[in-house]
Design an enzyme around this catalytic site. Sequence first.
Site, short mmCIF file in Angstrom:
data_model
loop_
_atom_site.label_atom_id
_atom_site.label_comp_id
_atom_site.label_asym_id
_atom_site.label_seq_id
_atom_site.Cartn_x
_atom_site.Cartn_y
_atom_site.Cartn_z
N HIS A 298 -106.31 19.62 -17.46
CA HIS A 298 -106.61 18.51 -18.37
C HIS A 298 -105.77 17.30 -17.92
CE1 HIS A 298 -106.75 17.12 -22.88
NE2 HIS A 298 -107.75 16.63 -22.18
N CYS B 171 -103.70 10.72 -25.99
CA CYS B 171 -102.31 10.33 -25.73
C CYS B 171 -102.22 9.36 -24.55
CB CYS B 171 -101.44 11.55 -25.44
SG CYS B 171 -101.11 12.55 -26.90
C1 OXD Z 1 -111.41 14.76 -24.90
C2 OXD Z 1 -110.41 15.57 -25.63
O1 OXD Z 1 -111.17 14.46 -23.72
O2 OXD Z 1 -110.58 15.82 -26.83
O3 OXD Z 1 -112.46 14.42 -25.46
O4 OXD Z 1 -109.42 15.96 -25.00
MN MN Z 2 -109.42 15.42 -22.95
#
Ligand code: OXD
Ligand code: MN
Length: 582
Positions: free
Chosen positions: A227, A251
């Site tokens: 991620h 974030c």
């Molecule tokens: C997104 C998340 O990228 O919720 O949508 O992390």
């Molecule tokens: Mn995300």
Amino acid sequence: MSSNLDALSRWVDSVASLTKPRRIEWCDGSDAENSRLLELMQETGDLISLNDSTHPDCYLHRSHPSDVARVEHLTFVCTPNREDAGPNNHWLSPEDGHARMDSLYDGCMRGRTMYVVPYCMGPIDSPLARCGVEITDSPYVVANMRIMTRMGAAALQRIEREGTFVKGLHSIGELDPDRRFIMHFPEELSIKSYGSGYGGNALLGKKCHALRIASWQARTEGWLAEHMLIVGIENPKGETHYIAAAFPSACGKTNLAMLIPPEAYREAGWKVWTVGDDICWMRPGADGRLYAINPEAGYFGVAPGTSSKTNPNALAMLHKDAIFTNVAITDDNQPWWEGLSEGSPAVDWQGRDYIKGNGPAAHPNSRFTVSARHCPSYTIRAEDPQGVPLSAIVFGGRRESLVPLVFEARDWAHGVLVGASMASETTAAATGAVGVVRRDPMAMKPFAGYNFADYFSHWLSFGDYGDKLPKVFHVNWFRKGADGKFMWPGFGDNLRVIEWMLKRVEGSADAMETPIGNVPRASDLNTDGLDIAPDALRQLLHVDQEGWRQEMAAVGEYLEGYGDRTPSRLMEEQRRIATRLG
Ligand code: OXD
Ligand code: MN
């Protein structure tokens, strides 16, 4: 049909006989198909066309008010052995998972069109890319998948060549929160999602495939699905270093990926190149470096807070061909959200006349979907089939106290501990309380498709690749002072911290050794033209020994929670630091 496509058409037939759609449409990703779907959705009210002179080909979608975020409590990993999913996931056996989903799917597409959406995650000719097919009854999902992935004919050809693909079945069902589940069957490379049209629950290429299923695949195949944003930083000498950075949802990954350097840096020749803002697949190359691709082709970004001050690049790409979800609109039909400096809301995200005091105009998790190519800082290296070589990996959370602005891990194993002990305050990207600190290892708490303990071991195993691996850092842009205000200006000024990191990579910057890692002194950072009080900077770089003693004890307890599977190497790192803290 070739035998590789036979398997696909058998699966499509079996889904159709379960869900009983009125018709089946195979999507080729063409402009004509897209225009037809956009038209259809305007007729049904699924999309509202926005101001054609300021936002040509932009649309607003309003979701069901109960369907505005990822539903982590309804998201499951279904493995025969519960331990393989781990305490970090909700678990069901594959039999129970399929039974629950198939009873929901029974007849659920009656009267609807079933779309078959072949897609590729990653550049279509990349050995790192992987394909999938999403079956959905939502044209909104099709339109978003077309922006977010390489969707259509080329993906189908790759599937025909390779034979393997991730199977994703999605139905919006009745949008009933009590009949909503997102299930993953990693051993079968399949996903079943029901009852939500929200991005992370319904655009199955994103979190479900590119993170949960891919993380499982990555472990078995020797790579990492993370991620993370991917950004290229070009220095005045014309050298570009690529960085991957993991932050929890909402974030600031998109902001960092599209950062605009402070004026003096721009004048000196610094440039920033965006490769990706949310997901990174990386694997070691023959030279021992880690190479990364962005499996996505677009951005599904958080709208509130995006402004000409915080992220001018994002704002610039939102003026054509964008889909907005749950934003407000102005009286001349332009999209609007909190934090946008221009305009004011006339109608809120639920379609009601906007009244001050009646809650936010845009939903806090309202989103935009737009092609990556529209971003002014887009780089064609995002299409490089081999990926970009990484110089640094950055972990970060939203922590109002304790955690310094930046520190550097001593080596790979320490870096893995730094990632594994990440914690952050929760945001509106998932349903549930906002602002509660929770452990979010590598920002993957909602997305690791298997037991975190095994995931940490997998990360540690990359240590064998040696000294060409990226250096690992931790940052915290979110420290607050006694007045409750953020202490660090953030946004473009984050480049000052990145400059220090890259100098550490090149071996040309100093740092102070501390028990938690190497921290710059104020004099190691370029603070020219920075509006910050010396005392605030000193606090931002301070390592609070007592606070960290408690933090490390909490990290130890957290890791022990994974039982025997927790790698001993990780516990040794934790003990080493705890001992140094006294
Ligand atoms: C997104 C998340 O990228 O919720 O949508 O992390
Ligand atoms: Mn995300």
